[in-house]
Design a protein around this motif. Structure first.
Motif, PDB file in Angstrom:
ATOM      1  N   ARG A 131       0.672  -1.276   0.236  1.00 49.37           N
ATOM      2  CA  ARG A 131       0.106  -0.223   0.064  1.00 49.37           C
ATOM      3  C   ARG A 131       0.816   1.150   0.058  1.00 49.37           C
ATOM      4  NH1 ARG A 131      -3.580   1.122  -1.757  1.00 49.37           N
ATOM      5  NH2 ARG A 131      -5.147   2.926  -0.838  1.00 49.37           N
ATOM      6  N   LEU A 132       2.374   1.175   0.555  1.00 50.67           N
ATOM      7  CA  LEU A 132       3.416   2.529   0.555  1.00 50.67           C
ATOM      8  C   LEU A 132       3.249   2.848  -0.922  1.00 50.67           C
ATOM      9  CD1 LEU A 132       6.260   1.223   3.291  1.00 50.67           C
ATOM     10  CD2 LEU A 132       4.174   3.561   3.025  1.00 50.67           C
ATOM     11  N   LEU A 133       3.040   2.005  -1.653  1.00 47.17           N
ATOM     12  CA  LEU A 133       3.762   2.462  -3.610  1.00 47.17           C
ATOM     13  C   LEU A 133       2.138   2.754  -4.301  1.00 47.17           C
ATOM     14  CD1 LEU A 133       5.548  -1.502  -3.867  1.00 47.17           C
ATOM     15  CD2 LEU A 133       6.613   1.241  -3.129  1.00 47.17           C
ATOM     16  N   ALA A 134       1.213   2.783  -3.710  1.00 50.44           N
ATOM     17  CA  ALA A 134      -0.117   3.063  -4.274  1.00 50.44           C
ATOM     18  C   ALA A 134      -0.081   4.228  -3.972  1.00 50.44           C
ATOM     19  CB  ALA A 134      -1.125   3.076  -3.835  1.00 50.44           C
ATOM     20  N   PRO A 135      -0.932   5.416  -5.064  1.00 55.12           N
ATOM     21  CA  PRO A 135      -0.893   6.732  -4.371  1.00 55.12           C
ATOM     22  C   PRO A 135      -2.108   7.217  -3.505  1.00 55.12           C
ATOM     23  CG  PRO A 135      -0.615   5.856  -6.716  1.00 55.12           C
ATOM     24  CD  PRO A 135      -0.390   4.903  -6.142  1.00 55.12           C
ATOM     25  N   LYS A 136      -1.705   8.154  -2.830  1.00 59.19           N
ATOM     26  CA  LYS A 136      -2.769   8.254  -2.145  1.00 59.19           C
ATOM     27  C   LYS A 136      -3.900   9.508  -2.424  1.00 59.19           C
ATOM     28  CE  LYS A 136      -0.587   5.713   0.440  1.00 59.19           C
ATOM     29  NZ  LYS A 136       0.600   5.265  -0.244  1.00 59.19           N
ATOM     30  N   PRO A 137      -4.447   9.872  -3.504  1.00 60.70           N
ATOM     31  CA  PRO A 137      -6.186  10.328  -3.935  1.00 60.70           C
ATOM     32  C   PRO A 137      -6.243  11.432  -2.771  1.00 60.70           C
ATOM     33  CG  PRO A 137      -6.215   8.857  -5.258  1.00 60.70           C
ATOM     34  CD  PRO A 137      -5.652   8.273  -3.847  1.00 60.70           C
ATOM     35  N   ALA A 138      -6.535  11.994  -2.671  1.00 60.96           N
ATOM     36  CA  ALA A 138      -6.592  13.075  -1.881  1.00 60.96           C
ATOM     37  C   ALA A 138      -8.251  13.995  -2.035  1.00 60.96           C
ATOM     38  CB  ALA A 138      -5.916  14.339  -1.261  1.00 60.96           C
ATOM     39  N   SER A 139      -9.448  13.038  -1.462  1.00 65.06           N
ATOM     40  CA  SER A 139     -11.379  13.832  -2.112  1.00 65.06           C
ATOM     41  C   SER A 139     -10.877  14.603  -0.883  1.00 65.06           C
ATOM     42  CB  SER A 139     -11.544  12.691  -1.953  1.00 65.06           C
ATOM     43  OG  SER A 139     -11.354  11.924  -0.811  1.00 65.06           O
ATOM     44  N   THR A 140     -12.296  15.875  -1.528  1.00 68.39           N
ATOM     45  CA  THR A 140     -12.924  16.617  -0.518  1.00 68.39           C
ATOM     46  C   THR A 140     -14.767  16.336  -0.846  1.00 68.39           C
ATOM     47  OG1 THR A 140     -10.674  18.257  -1.395  1.00 68.39           O
ATOM     48  CG2 THR A 140     -13.057  19.125  -0.240  1.00 68.39           C
ATOM     49  N   GLY A 141     -15.183  16.357   0.994  1.00 67.96           N
ATOM     50  CA  GLY A 141     -16.617  16.038   0.179  1.00 67.96           C
ATOM     51  C   GLY A 141     -17.082  15.219  -0.400  1.00 67.96           C
TER      52      GLY A 141
END
Length: 470
Positions: A138-148
């Motif tokens: 999981r460290l290698l996967a992107p971390k998309p940032a969602s808002t609402g």
């Protein structure tokens, strides 16, 4: 176009962020009319991501990669985003619709592109077939940032392993497209970076972006909304005095293993199914495919490894690609969702017996053949009715992601065939599997499995032992 942004967070487990930039389409693109999500897109709306990790060998210093290759990798992504511009936008609620959602691209929108280093880790170990800790992958996967109720469509993370290799991690919001659309974009990016490195000579088709080709002839969009409301109401009623469901295994206890079925073993499995299910005329009443026997074999091994009660019922859930089944046929290169669902239910006692594999294969085969003559709206209607009717029934499910048709090992950015490809979308739930073509043998299949460590040991013994005795 590449714009640096400040890094304001730190990851654990020796992951060091080198750089985080925003990649926008190039040439620059003006704001575009929004793309209203189809009823097939909305199924995947709630924060569901398609994630792939592509591992490539690169036995050189990190500085060599950054100095010689990073700019070209970023530039080719920017050029590809010009054609696939919705992927640079966001999924949001439509301002002029009560229950509609859309993909919105405005001028200046960009994709998060993270460059990181995983120091002290063994590239061959983390990209191997043996069971590996989910938390490390999981460290290698992107971390998309969602808002609402607004989600980025695409995020990318490049993780470097000093003097060993690197991993390109891609996360695409499933409401924007399905796996076929996501892999089309990734291969188009690879072709833009290294046109001469195409492993098959096939050029990915240009993206077809018009979602109006998906026609909701059965009013499924409204039915999905009503079904969601009904399920929510049922859950509220069940919370009072109801026995809580058994907790899922935490990520920290899960491992991800890769298992291979070679073409010879697939042939043996098919022969076994044909012999066990032959009708009087000598032919079973279903098509015996590699997909069918691979799923049935994995499913029976999982049911035995997980130790379900013999009187309980288990469910196998798989996606159905409707691109070639819809009328009129969906244009080649369509970027959007064309997936429906199908399920098979079986009694555990029937699966763990001597003929359990053949029985499971027959059930899956008949469920696939049962789709003939049905359209996607009918199929989803049936799934909606079943989901609402069975809400609250705690039947263990095996769900499958990926497809050997994606040919993920033909994704060449200029460093040759990937050393390994993993679909990390599946890692959140124990008992989930992924499917891809074998890297080593044409006609073989790679099966990714997520389980707690102890169950993985049992599954491995069953999966490998069955091949040795088959």
């Amino acid at each position: 176009m590449r714009k640096p942004v400040p890094v304001i967070f730190v990851f654990p487990m020796a992951l060091r962020i080198i750089e985080q930039t925003l990649i926008s389409p190039y040439p620059p693109l003006a704001s575009q009319p929004p793309h209203l999500l189809s009823f097939l897109d909305k199924i995947w709306l709630r924060d569901i991501w398609i994630e792939w990790l592509f591992f490539y060998e690169f036995p050189h210093a990190i500085s060599d990669f950054i100095d010689q290759h990073l700019a070209a990798l970023s530039a080719s992504l920017s050029v590809t985003l010009h054609r696939f511009y919705p992927l640079a936008g966001t999924v949001r609620r439509s301002p002029n619709s009560e229950d509609g959602f859309e993909i919105w691209y405005k001028e200046g929108d960009a994709v998060s592109f993270t460059v990181a280093e995983l120091a002290g880790s063994n590239f061959c170990d983390i990209s191997g077939d043996h069971p590996r800790e989910i938390d490390k992958l999981r460290l290698l996967a992107p971390k998309p940032a969602s808002t609402g109720e607004q989600w980025p469509v695409l995020s990318v993370q490049m993780t470097l392993f000093p003097d060993q290799g690197f991993c390109i991690g891609v996360a695409v919001h499933h409401a924007a497209c399905d796996g076929a659309g996501a892999i089309q974009f990734i291969k188009s990016w690879a072709a833009a970076l290294c046109p001469s490195g195409n492993l098959t000579g096939d050029v990915p088709p240009p993206p077809f972006l018009d979602r109006s080709v998906i026609v909701d002839s059965h009013g499924v969009r409204r039915k999905l909304l009503r079904a969601s409301q009904e399920v929510s109401e049922k859950k509220k009623k069940q919370r009072t005095g109801a026995e809580p469901p058994p907790p899922e295994a935490p990520h920290s206890s899960l491992v991800f293993g890769t298992f291979v079925l070679g073409p010879a073993m697939i042939g043996k499995l098919k022969k076994g199914v044909l012999e066990a299910t032959a009708e009087e005329e000598g032919k079973p009443k279903f098509h015996c495919s590699s997909f069918m026997v691979a799923c049935a074999y994995t499913w029976t091994c999982l049911v035995k490894a997980r130790g379900y009660d013999g009187d309980s019922t288990v469910v196998f859930c798989y996606a159905v690609d409707w691109r070639r089944r819809m009328a009129p046929e969906i244009p080649n290169g369509y970027i959007g969702n064309c997936l429906g669902f199908n399920t098979v239910e079986m009694n555990v006692g029937d699966m763990i017996g001597g003929e359990g594999f053949a029985a499971a294969a027959a059930e899956i085969g008949r469920s696939i053949d049962g789709l003939k003559g049905m359209d996607v709206g009918q199929s989803i209607e049936r799934r909606i009715d079943m989901a609402v009717g069975s809400e609250g029934e705690r039947k263990p499910r095996l769900c499958i992601g990926g497809s050997p048709k994606f040919r993920v090992y033909e994704t060449d950015f200029g460093w040759g065939r990937p050393a390994k490809v993993e679909m990390t979308s599946i890692v959140g739930t124990a008992g989930t599997i992924s499917l891809a073509e074998s890297r080593e043998e044409e006609g073989g299949l790679e099966i990714g499995v997520v389980l707690p460590n102890v169950e993985m040991d049992r599954f491995s013994a069953l999966f490998v032992g069955g091949q040795l005795s088959g």
